[in-house]
Every structure is written in C-alpha cells, then in structure tokens.
Design a protein around this motif. Structure first.
Motif, PDB file in Angstrom:
ATOM      1  N   ASN A   1       0.854  -1.181   0.000  1.00 28.30           N
ATOM      2  CA  ASN A   1       0.000   0.000   0.000  1.00 28.30           C
ATOM      3  C   ASN A   1       0.896   1.239   0.000  1.00 28.30           C
ATOM      4  N   ARG A   2       1.266   1.736  -1.210  1.00 32.15           N
ATOM      5  CA  ARG A   2       2.152   2.890  -1.339  1.00 32.15           C
ATOM      6  C   ARG A   2       1.546   3.907  -2.286  1.00 32.15           C
ATOM      7  N   THR A   3       1.759   5.181  -1.952  1.00 31.66           N
ATOM      8  CA  THR A   3       1.303   6.273  -2.810  1.00 31.66           C
ATOM      9  C   THR A   3       2.355   7.365  -2.775  1.00 31.66           C
ATOM     10  N   VAL A   4       2.641   7.941  -3.937  1.00 30.78           N
ATOM     11  CA  VAL A   4       3.531   9.102  -4.013  1.00 30.78           C
ATOM     12  C   VAL A   4       2.753  10.214  -4.698  1.00 30.78           C
ATOM     13  N   LYS A   5       2.758  11.407  -4.078  1.00 26.91           N
ATOM     14  CA  LYS A   5       2.088  12.569  -4.647  1.00 26.91           C
ATOM     15  C   LYS A   5       3.110  13.677  -4.801  1.00 26.91           C
ATOM     16  N   TYR A   6       3.133  14.274  -5.980  1.00 27.68           N
ATOM     17  CA  TYR A   6       4.053  15.373  -6.260  1.00 27.68           C
ATOM     18  C   TYR A   6       3.294  16.686  -6.247  1.00 27.68           C
ATOM     19  N   HIS A   7       3.964  17.734  -5.831  1.00 28.13           N
ATOM     20  CA  HIS A   7       3.383  19.066  -5.796  1.00 28.13           C
ATOM     21  C   HIS A   7       4.080  19.906  -6.854  1.00 28.13           C
ATOM     22  N   ILE A   8       3.366  20.805  -7.487  1.00 25.65           N
ATOM     23  CA  ILE A   8       3.941  21.662  -8.513  1.00 25.65           C
ATOM     24  C   ILE A   8       5.023  22.536  -7.881  1.00 25.65           C
ATOM     25  N   PRO A   9       6.250  22.516  -8.426  1.00 29.75           N
ATOM     26  CA  PRO A   9       7.327  23.361  -7.873  1.00 29.75           C
ATOM     27  C   PRO A   9       6.945  24.836  -7.901  1.00 29.75           C
ATOM     28  N   GLN A  10       7.350  25.549  -6.870  1.00 30.94           N
ATOM     29  CA  GLN A  10       7.054  26.973  -6.761  1.00 30.94           C
ATOM     30  C   GLN A  10       8.262  27.668  -6.129  1.00 30.94           C
ATOM     31  N   ARG A  11       8.787  28.709  -6.775  1.00 31.06           N
ATOM     32  CA  ARG A  11       9.904  29.514  -6.268  1.00 31.06           C
ATOM     33  C   ARG A  11      11.095  28.663  -5.843  1.00 31.06           C
ATOM     34  N   GLY A  12      11.382  27.605  -6.578  1.00 26.71           N
ATOM     35  CA  GLY A  12      12.534  26.766  -6.263  1.00 26.71           C
ATOM     36  C   GLY A  12      12.298  25.753  -5.162  1.00 26.71           C
ATOM     37  N   ILE A  13      11.050  25.580  -4.740  1.00 25.46           N
ATOM     38  CA  ILE A  13      10.705  24.598  -3.712  1.00 25.46           C
ATOM     39  C   ILE A  13      10.025  23.406  -4.395  1.00 25.46           C
ATOM     40  N   TYR A  14      10.556  22.230  -4.125  1.00 26.13           N
ATOM     41  CA  TYR A  14       9.991  20.992  -4.654  1.00 26.13           C
ATOM     42  C   TYR A  14       9.458  20.194  -3.476  1.00 26.13           C
TER      43      TYR A  14
ATOM     44  N   GLN B   1      13.204  30.246   2.317  1.00 32.85           N
ATOM     45  CA  GLN B   1      11.868  30.314   1.724  1.00 32.85           C
ATOM     46  C   GLN B   1      10.820  30.064   2.802  1.00 32.85           C
ATOM     47  N   THR B   2       9.744  30.830   2.745  1.00 37.27           N
ATOM     48  CA  THR B   2       8.604  30.614   3.635  1.00 37.27           C
ATOM     49  C   THR B   2       7.438  30.144   2.791  1.00 37.27           C
ATOM     50  N   LEU B   3       6.906  28.993   3.149  1.00 39.45           N
ATOM     51  CA  LEU B   3       5.768  28.421   2.430  1.00 39.45           C
ATOM     52  C   LEU B   3       4.503  28.616   3.235  1.00 39.45           C
ATOM     53  N   ALA B   4       3.504  29.218   2.623  1.00 38.43           N
ATOM     54  CA  ALA B   4       2.206  29.374   3.279  1.00 38.43           C
ATOM     55  C   ALA B   4       1.602  27.988   3.504  1.00 38.43           C
ATOM     56  N   ALA B   5       0.975  27.799   4.649  1.00 37.52           N
ATOM     57  CA  ALA B   5       0.369  26.511   4.983  1.00 37.52           C
ATOM     58  C   ALA B   5      -0.614  26.057   3.903  1.00 37.52           C
ATOM     59  N   GLU B   6      -1.311  27.009   3.289  1.00 37.03           N
ATOM     60  CA  GLU B   6      -2.281  26.665   2.243  1.00 37.03           C
ATOM     61  C   GLU B   6      -1.604  25.985   1.045  1.00 37.03           C
ATOM     62  N   TYR B   7      -0.329  26.279   0.846  1.00 35.21           N
ATOM     63  CA  TYR B   7       0.413  25.721  -0.282  1.00 35.21           C
ATOM     64  C   TYR B   7       0.595  24.212  -0.147  1.00 35.21           C
ATOM     65  N   TYR B   8       0.828  23.735   1.051  1.00 38.19           N
ATOM     66  CA  TYR B   8       1.146  22.315   1.201  1.00 38.19           C
ATOM     67  C   TYR B   8       0.039  21.482   1.855  1.00 38.19           C
ATOM     68  N   THR B   9      -1.114  22.072   2.162  1.00 39.00           N
ATOM     69  CA  THR B   9      -2.198  21.288   2.774  1.00 39.00           C
ATOM     70  C   THR B   9      -2.721  20.189   1.855  1.00 39.00           C
ATOM     71  N   VAL B  10      -2.525  20.326   0.555  1.00 35.99           N
ATOM     72  CA  VAL B  10      -2.945  19.270  -0.360  1.00 35.99           C
ATOM     73  C   VAL B  10      -2.177  17.971  -0.063  1.00 35.99           C
ATOM     74  N   LEU B  11      -0.972  18.097   0.477  1.00 37.62           N
ATOM     75  CA  LEU B  11      -0.187  16.915   0.829  1.00 37.62           C
ATOM     76  C   LEU B  11      -0.416  16.465   2.264  1.00 37.62           C
ATOM     77  N   THR B  12      -0.720  17.400   3.173  1.00 33.92           N
ATOM     78  CA  THR B  12      -0.880  17.036   4.587  1.00 33.92           C
ATOM     79  C   THR B  12      -2.307  16.653   4.960  1.00 33.92           C
ATOM     80  N   LYS B  13      -3.258  17.047   4.118  1.00 32.89           N
ATOM     81  CA  LYS B  13      -4.684  16.762   4.346  1.00 32.89           C
ATOM     82  C   LYS B  13      -5.116  17.235   5.732  1.00 32.89           C
ATOM     83  N   ASP B  14      -5.594  16.315   6.578  1.00 28.22           N
ATOM     84  CA  ASP B  14      -6.132  16.667   7.891  1.00 28.22           C
ATOM     85  C   ASP B  14      -5.083  16.670   9.007  1.00 28.22           C
ATOM     86  N   SER B  15      -3.849  16.357   8.679  1.00 21.49           N
ATOM     87  CA  SER B  15      -2.804  16.309   9.710  1.00 21.49           C
ATOM     88  C   SER B  15      -2.489  17.706  10.207  1.00 21.49           C
ATOM     89  N   LYS B  16      -2.387  17.855  11.505  1.00 23.06           N
ATOM     90  CA  LYS B  16      -2.122  19.154  12.129  1.00 23.06           C
ATOM     91  C   LYS B  16      -0.680  19.268  12.611  1.00 23.06           C
TER      92      LYS B  16
END
Length: 83
Positions: A4-17, A39-54
C-alpha cells in the motif's frame, strides 16, 4: 503481496519541490529548497499533501512541526516531515 504505497508530487514553486510518500498509513513529506534564499511556504500551499494532519515530526531532528502554520525552509536544505 501487494504493498500500500502512494507518491504525490506538488507543482514546484519559487525553487521549492515537494512530494509525499505514503506507506501503510504513514506519510513522509519531503521539502527541497533549491534556492540560495530562505523560503517561507504558506500553509495553504502544502495542505494538499498534509490533508487533515495538524502536526508532524522532522525526521532528522525529532522536532515537532505545526502543519497548520507557514513552513520556513533554509537555503539549499531539505526537510523530511513524518505524520
């Protein structure tokens, strides 16, 4: 035996992968800063990867990371956050 494995990629932004790796219910989010600037990443940018995790844990230091807040990544550094 199927794994049971999944890999999700996020669109690079300002040199952050970013991508996340999910295996047997545990997620690791990998953040790579390829720039010479902090670099400072807004939480909204990466919530697609963290989902409900706080909260997560920096794998290298053990430090707790609040996933509801902005994430600061040092120049030319990477983070591996487990949640």
């Amino acid at each position: 035996m199927a794994e049971n494995r999944t890999v999700k990629y996020h669109i690079p932004q300002r040199g952050i992968y970013m991508y996340s790796h999910v295996h047997d219910g545990k997620t690791e989010m990998i953040v790579l800063n390829s720039t010479s600037d902090e670099q400072t990443l807004a939480a909204e940018y990466y919530t697609v990867l963290t989902k409900d995790s706080k909260e997560g844990r920096d794998v290298s230091s053990g430090k707790r990371i609040d996933l509801t807040k902005n994430l600061v990544v040092s120049p030319r550094k990477s983070l591996i956050i487990e949640f």
